[in-house]
Write an enzyme that holds these catalytic residues in place. Structure first.
Site, PDB file in Angstrom:
ATOM      1  N   ASP A  47     -42.146  15.191  16.626  1.00 36.62           N
ATOM      2  CA  ASP A  47     -43.004  14.530  15.635  1.00 36.62           C
ATOM      3  C   ASP A  47     -42.688  14.913  14.186  1.00 36.62           C
ATOM      4  O   ASP A  47     -43.421  14.537  13.279  1.00 36.62           O
ATOM      5  CB  ASP A  47     -44.470  14.889  15.908  1.00 36.62           C
ATOM      6  CG  ASP A  47     -44.977  14.201  17.159  1.00 36.62           C
ATOM      7  OD1 ASP A  47     -44.344  13.213  17.580  1.00 36.62           O
ATOM      8  OD2 ASP A  47     -45.983  14.662  17.709  1.00 36.62           O
ATOM      9  N   HIS A 253     -17.460  25.322   2.076  1.00 33.91           N
ATOM     10  CA  HIS A 253     -18.802  24.777   2.341  1.00 33.91           C
ATOM     11  C   HIS A 253     -19.649  25.761   3.142  1.00 33.91           C
ATOM     12  O   HIS A 253     -20.390  25.365   4.038  1.00 33.91           O
ATOM     13  CB  HIS A 253     -18.702  23.435   3.072  1.00 33.91           C
ATOM     14  CG  HIS A 253     -18.124  22.354   2.224  1.00 33.91           C
ATOM     15  ND1 HIS A 253     -17.547  21.213   2.726  1.00 33.91           N
ATOM     16  CD2 HIS A 253     -18.039  22.236   0.877  1.00 33.91           C
ATOM     17  CE1 HIS A 253     -17.125  20.447   1.734  1.00 33.91           C
ATOM     18  NE2 HIS A 253     -17.408  21.054   0.592  1.00 33.91           N
ATOM     19  N   ASP A 270     -23.259  28.350  -5.293  1.00 34.49           N
ATOM     20  CA  ASP A 270     -23.120  26.949  -5.695  1.00 34.49           C
ATOM     21  C   ASP A 270     -24.453  26.296  -5.354  1.00 34.49           C
ATOM     22  O   ASP A 270     -24.755  26.069  -4.179  1.00 34.49           O
ATOM     23  CB  ASP A 270     -21.960  26.303  -4.926  1.00 34.49           C
ATOM     24  CG  ASP A 270     -21.684  24.862  -5.364  1.00 34.49           C
ATOM     25  OD1 ASP A 270     -22.535  24.273  -6.061  1.00 34.49           O
ATOM     26  OD2 ASP A 270     -20.621  24.329  -5.000  1.00 34.49           O
ATOM     27  N   ASP A 281     -25.433  20.495 -10.427  1.00 33.77           N
ATOM     28  CA  ASP A 281     -24.421  21.072  -9.527  1.00 33.77           C
ATOM     29  C   ASP A 281     -23.721  22.204 -10.284  1.00 33.77           C
ATOM     30  O   ASP A 281     -22.887  21.937 -11.158  1.00 33.77           O
ATOM     31  CB  ASP A 281     -23.438  19.958  -9.123  1.00 33.77           C
ATOM     32  CG  ASP A 281     -22.439  20.414  -8.079  1.00 33.77           C
ATOM     33  OD1 ASP A 281     -22.563  21.544  -7.576  1.00 33.77           O
ATOM     34  OD2 ASP A 281     -21.523  19.621  -7.763  1.00 33.77           O
ATOM     35  N   HIS A 360      -9.161  22.154  -3.740  1.00 37.34           N
ATOM     36  CA  HIS A 360     -10.026  21.001  -4.037  1.00 37.34           C
ATOM     37  C   HIS A 360      -9.743  20.502  -5.445  1.00 37.34           C
ATOM     38  O   HIS A 360      -9.022  21.137  -6.210  1.00 37.34           O
ATOM     39  CB  HIS A 360     -11.504  21.357  -3.846  1.00 37.34           C
ATOM     40  CG  HIS A 360     -12.010  22.507  -4.685  1.00 37.34           C
ATOM     41  ND1 HIS A 360     -12.363  22.363  -6.003  1.00 37.34           N
ATOM     42  CD2 HIS A 360     -12.216  23.821  -4.370  1.00 37.34           C
ATOM     43  CE1 HIS A 360     -12.792  23.534  -6.472  1.00 37.34           C
ATOM     44  NE2 HIS A 360     -12.703  24.443  -5.502  1.00 37.34           N
ATOM     45  N   HIS A 364     -16.039  15.746  -9.976  1.00 35.53           N
ATOM     46  CA  HIS A 364     -16.553  14.536  -9.328  1.00 35.53           C
ATOM     47  C   HIS A 364     -17.659  14.010 -10.225  1.00 35.53           C
ATOM     48  O   HIS A 364     -18.221  14.742 -11.045  1.00 35.53           O
ATOM     49  CB  HIS A 364     -17.056  14.822  -7.904  1.00 35.53           C
ATOM     50  CG  HIS A 364     -18.065  15.939  -7.799  1.00 35.53           C
ATOM     51  ND1 HIS A 364     -19.396  15.781  -8.104  1.00 35.53           N
ATOM     52  CD2 HIS A 364     -17.923  17.243  -7.431  1.00 35.53           C
ATOM     53  CE1 HIS A 364     -20.035  16.937  -7.915  1.00 35.53           C
ATOM     54  NE2 HIS A 364     -19.156  17.846  -7.528  1.00 35.53           N
ATOM     55  N   HIS A 371     -22.343  13.977  -5.312  1.00 32.82           N
ATOM     56  CA  HIS A 371     -21.035  13.318  -5.468  1.00 32.82           C
ATOM     57  C   HIS A 371     -21.408  11.870  -5.758  1.00 32.82           C
ATOM     58  O   HIS A 371     -21.616  11.074  -4.856  1.00 32.82           O
ATOM     59  CB  HIS A 371     -20.195  13.441  -4.200  1.00 32.82           C
ATOM     60  CG  HIS A 371     -19.779  14.861  -3.930  1.00 32.82           C
ATOM     61  ND1 HIS A 371     -19.189  15.256  -2.770  1.00 32.82           N
ATOM     62  CD2 HIS A 371     -19.882  15.991  -4.681  1.00 32.82           C
ATOM     63  CE1 HIS A 371     -18.944  16.563  -2.811  1.00 32.82           C
ATOM     64  NE2 HIS A 371     -19.354  17.026  -3.969  1.00 32.82           N
ATOM     65  N   GLU A 394     -15.090  22.150 -12.139  1.00 31.71           N
ATOM     66  CA  GLU A 394     -15.280  23.228 -11.190  1.00 31.71           C
ATOM     67  C   GLU A 394     -13.991  23.779 -10.580  1.00 31.71           C
ATOM     68  O   GLU A 394     -13.759  23.675  -9.376  1.00 31.71           O
ATOM     69  CB  GLU A 394     -16.213  22.772 -10.065  1.00 31.71           C
ATOM     70  CG  GLU A 394     -15.878  21.421  -9.436  1.00 31.71           C
ATOM     71  CD  GLU A 394     -16.834  21.094  -8.285  1.00 31.71           C
ATOM     72  OE1 GLU A 394     -16.981  21.937  -7.391  1.00 31.71           O
ATOM     73  OE2 GLU A 394     -17.432  19.999  -8.297  1.00 31.71           O
ATOM     74  N   TYR A 398      -9.313  30.935  -4.408  1.00 28.40           N
ATOM     75  CA  TYR A 398      -9.836  31.533  -3.176  1.00 28.40           C
ATOM     76  C   TYR A 398      -8.678  32.221  -2.468  1.00 28.40           C
ATOM     77  O   TYR A 398      -7.713  31.560  -2.065  1.00 28.40           O
ATOM     78  CB  TYR A 398     -10.434  30.446  -2.284  1.00 28.40           C
ATOM     79  CG  TYR A 398     -11.318  29.485  -3.058  1.00 28.40           C
ATOM     80  CD1 TYR A 398     -12.663  29.756  -3.280  1.00 28.40           C
ATOM     81  CD2 TYR A 398     -10.787  28.310  -3.610  1.00 28.40           C
ATOM     82  CE1 TYR A 398     -13.466  28.886  -4.010  1.00 28.40           C
ATOM     83  CE2 TYR A 398     -11.572  27.436  -4.351  1.00 28.40           C
ATOM     84  CZ  TYR A 398     -12.912  27.735  -4.545  1.00 28.40           C
ATOM     85  OH  TYR A 398     -13.689  26.868  -5.283  1.00 28.40           O
ATOM     86  N   ARG A 415     -15.395  30.428  -8.006  1.00 28.14           N
ATOM     87  CA  ARG A 415     -15.490  29.066  -8.544  1.00 28.14           C
ATOM     88  C   ARG A 415     -16.466  29.128  -9.711  1.00 28.14           C
ATOM     89  O   ARG A 415     -17.456  29.875  -9.645  1.00 28.14           O
ATOM     90  CB  ARG A 415     -15.970  28.068  -7.477  1.00 28.14           C
ATOM     91  CG  ARG A 415     -16.121  26.644  -8.003  1.00 28.14           C
ATOM     92  CD  ARG A 415     -16.222  25.566  -6.911  1.00 28.14           C
ATOM     93  NE  ARG A 415     -17.391  25.685  -6.066  1.00 28.14           N
ATOM     94  CZ  ARG A 415     -17.385  26.140  -4.824  1.00 28.14           C
ATOM     95  NH1 ARG A 415     -16.252  26.564  -4.283  1.00 28.14           N
ATOM     96  NH2 ARG A 415     -18.497  26.207  -4.126  1.00 28.14           N
ATOM     97  N   GLU A 417     -18.527  26.347 -12.052  1.00 29.74           N
ATOM     98  CA  GLU A 417     -18.800  24.904 -12.093  1.00 29.74           C
ATOM     99  C   GLU A 417     -19.892  24.589 -13.100  1.00 29.74           C
ATOM    100  O   GLU A 417     -20.981  25.162 -13.050  1.00 29.74           O
ATOM    101  CB  GLU A 417     -19.241  24.423 -10.703  1.00 29.74           C
ATOM    102  CG  GLU A 417     -19.654  22.967 -10.673  1.00 29.74           C
ATOM    103  CD  GLU A 417     -19.949  22.455  -9.261  1.00 29.74           C
ATOM    104  OE1 GLU A 417     -20.351  23.260  -8.397  1.00 29.74           O
ATOM    105  OE2 GLU A 417     -19.777  21.242  -9.039  1.00 29.74           O
TER     106      GLU A 417
HETATM  107  N1  GLY Z   1     -21.892  21.467  -4.589  1.00 32.50           N
HETATM  108  C1  GLY Z   1     -21.014  20.450  -4.184  1.00 32.50           C
HETATM  109  C2  GLY Z   1     -19.833  20.392  -5.027  1.00 32.50           C
HETATM  110  O1  GLY Z   1     -19.625  21.259  -5.848  1.00 32.50           O
HETATM  111  O2  GLY Z   1     -19.081  19.460  -4.969  1.00 32.50           O
HETATM  112 MN    MN Z   2     -19.493  19.942  -7.544  1.00 34.23          MN
HETATM  113 MN    MN Z   3     -21.128  22.592  -6.539  1.00 30.53          MN
END
Ligand code: GLY
Ligand code: MN
Ligand code: MN
Length: 451
Positions: A47, A253, A270, A281, A360, A364, A371, A394, A398, A415, A417
């Protein structure tokens, strides 16, 4: 009692302007009728449901955040004016006692500045009439199987009436293509909200820096972030927060957030809040004990320099790819200097050997979705940057343990960002308040411990 709307900061006029802009685009594309449904509710278990979050396209055009709703926009032609029609849940005293306030069609029409509104239960009966003799149907075909089949049924009902002279739309176009292009350039109302959610989220990162110490758990830090988002009015975190201590920072992630933080490790966070349907973000990486070690400072300074270069590349006339190229140039040379990579920078770029440490991209789009909607390329040309666009910057580095990598850098993941609004002559970093210079981070953490 009226339920407060998380979108109450938005003016009804801003939504009307967006609908008018869509009508203009529809008219250029042959006119017709657009159908934009909101998201379905999602069961979590038995539920219980996941917290409800309205569809981004739908809320972009309406500000209406109740489930079970559809916006129908009729472009109009000749003497017929365009119309924005909402289908939504009816008022229901019994359900409102259990689940809370519903606007109902009349209340919604009034509150959200629509031309007409009807009960959602009337949609199927009215759909054939709405579609009949319209040249184009604008719809996100393929997004939801239930809606695809509902639309197909309605179209077949119109076709079945062809002997009475009715025609189904000859063309179906994806309304998302038009909305994506609109959402790429934020209006003043959107930028105002994005600055506010950025301010809340930078506060959350500063709070986390003050809270972190060896022996704390990642989830305790996550709780501090969520507390800060929520107490300033964010409805949700914009995405699952990443709170990654030590080697976990090298898992891009990582969302387990269940390990203890160790003296001598870095912590990568993050995390960003969502306010009135807009995301922030932000990533910060800092030492659990408040002092960067030599190798940590080396990697951190490299990523910060790459971010500086990328930010300097954000301006009208540049393309979406330029910040990435600028960051990459700095990162690759730095990786060679730190002996993470061997050979020349040109060779590393050519072979993409840097991807072992930076896998990466640098940016974005950011907006209602973390995103966000919007094309990155037209054909094989990267999108040009235009004032009002919002993108993340960002870069990261690593370093996983490996025999050919200096041991001093093993398990360091960094990272950094920030969120950039493209302005007339460069960009505005709306997340700059979260400390990122080494001296500023160390001072904040030192003061928090002393205080
Ligand atoms: N937090 C998701 C990204 O940095 O793309
Ligand atoms: Mn991001
Ligand atoms: Mn992020």
């Amino acid at each position: 009692m009226e339920a407060s709307s998380p979108l109450s900061g938005n003016s009804v006029e801003a939504f009307r302007q967006r609908r008018l802009a869509l009508i203009e685009r529809m008219t250029r594309g042959g006119g017709g009728v657009a159908l934009i449904p909101t998201s379905p509710e999602q069961a979590r278990n038995r539920d219980s449901h996941y917290p409800y979050r309205a569809d981004s396209y739908f809320q972009y055009l309406t500000g209406f955040i109740e489930p079970e709703a559809v916006l129908v926009i009729v472009a109009g032609r000749g003497d017929t004016a365009p119309q924005s029609v909402l289908f939504c849940r009816e008022k229901n005293m019994e359900r409102e006692i259990w689940d809370g306030f519903r606007h109902g069609p009349d209340g919604a029409r009034e509150a959200f500045g629509l031309d007409a509104a009807h009960a959602i239960g009337e949609l199927d009966a009215r759909l054939a009439e709405l579609l009949a003799d319209q040249p184009v149907l604008w719809f996100s075909l393929g997004q939801d199987a239930g809606w695809d089949s509902r639309i197909a049924t309605a179209l077949n009902r119109v076709r079945a009436e062809s002997r009475s002279g009715k025609h189904a739309p000859a063309t179906i176009r994806d309304v998302r293509a038009e909305l994506d292009a609109m959402r790429l350039i934020k209006d003043a109302t959107e930028l105002d909200i994005m600055r506010r959610v950025a301010a809340i989220s930078t506060g959350a990162h500063s709070r986390a820096m003050c809270f972190v110490a060896p022996g704390r758990f990642e989830y305790e830090v996550e709780a501090e972030l969520l507390h800060e988002f929520r107490r300033h009015g964010c409805e949700f975190p914009a995405y699952t927060s990443i709170v990654a201590g030590g080697a976990n920072a090298c898992v891009l992630h990582y969302v387990g957030n269940d390990k203890v933080l160790r003296d001598g490790d870095l912590l990568l966070i993050d995390a960003g809040g969502e306010l009135s349907g807009y995301a922030s973000d932000i990533t910060r990486s800092f030492p659990v004990n408040g002092r960067f070690s030599g190798p940590q400072a080396d990697v951190y300074s490299l990523v910060l320099a790459a971010q500086d270069a990328a930010i300097a590349a954000v301006r009208p006339g540049a393309t979406f790819a330029d910040p990435h190229e600028a960051a990459l140039k700095v990162l690759v040379q730095g990786m060679i200097d730190l002996k993470l990579l061997s050979g020349t920078a040109d060779a590393a770029m050519e072979s993409e050997s840097y991807k072992r440490f930076y896998m990466h991209r640098t940016s974005h789009w950011l907006g209602k979705d973390v995103h966000d909607a919007g094309e990155y390329k037209a054909g094989d040309r990267w999108a040009p940057l235009v004032p009002g666009m919002v993108l993340t910057i960002e870069p990261g580095c690593y370093v996983r343990p490996a025999d050919d990598v200096p041991e001093a850098f093993w398990n360091i993941g960094v990272r950094i960002e920030d969120d950039a609004v493209v302005t007339a002559d460069g960009c505005e970093i709306i997340t700059a308040a979260a400390p990122k210079k080494i001296a500023d981070i160390e001072a904040l953490m030192r003061d928090a411990r002393a205080g």
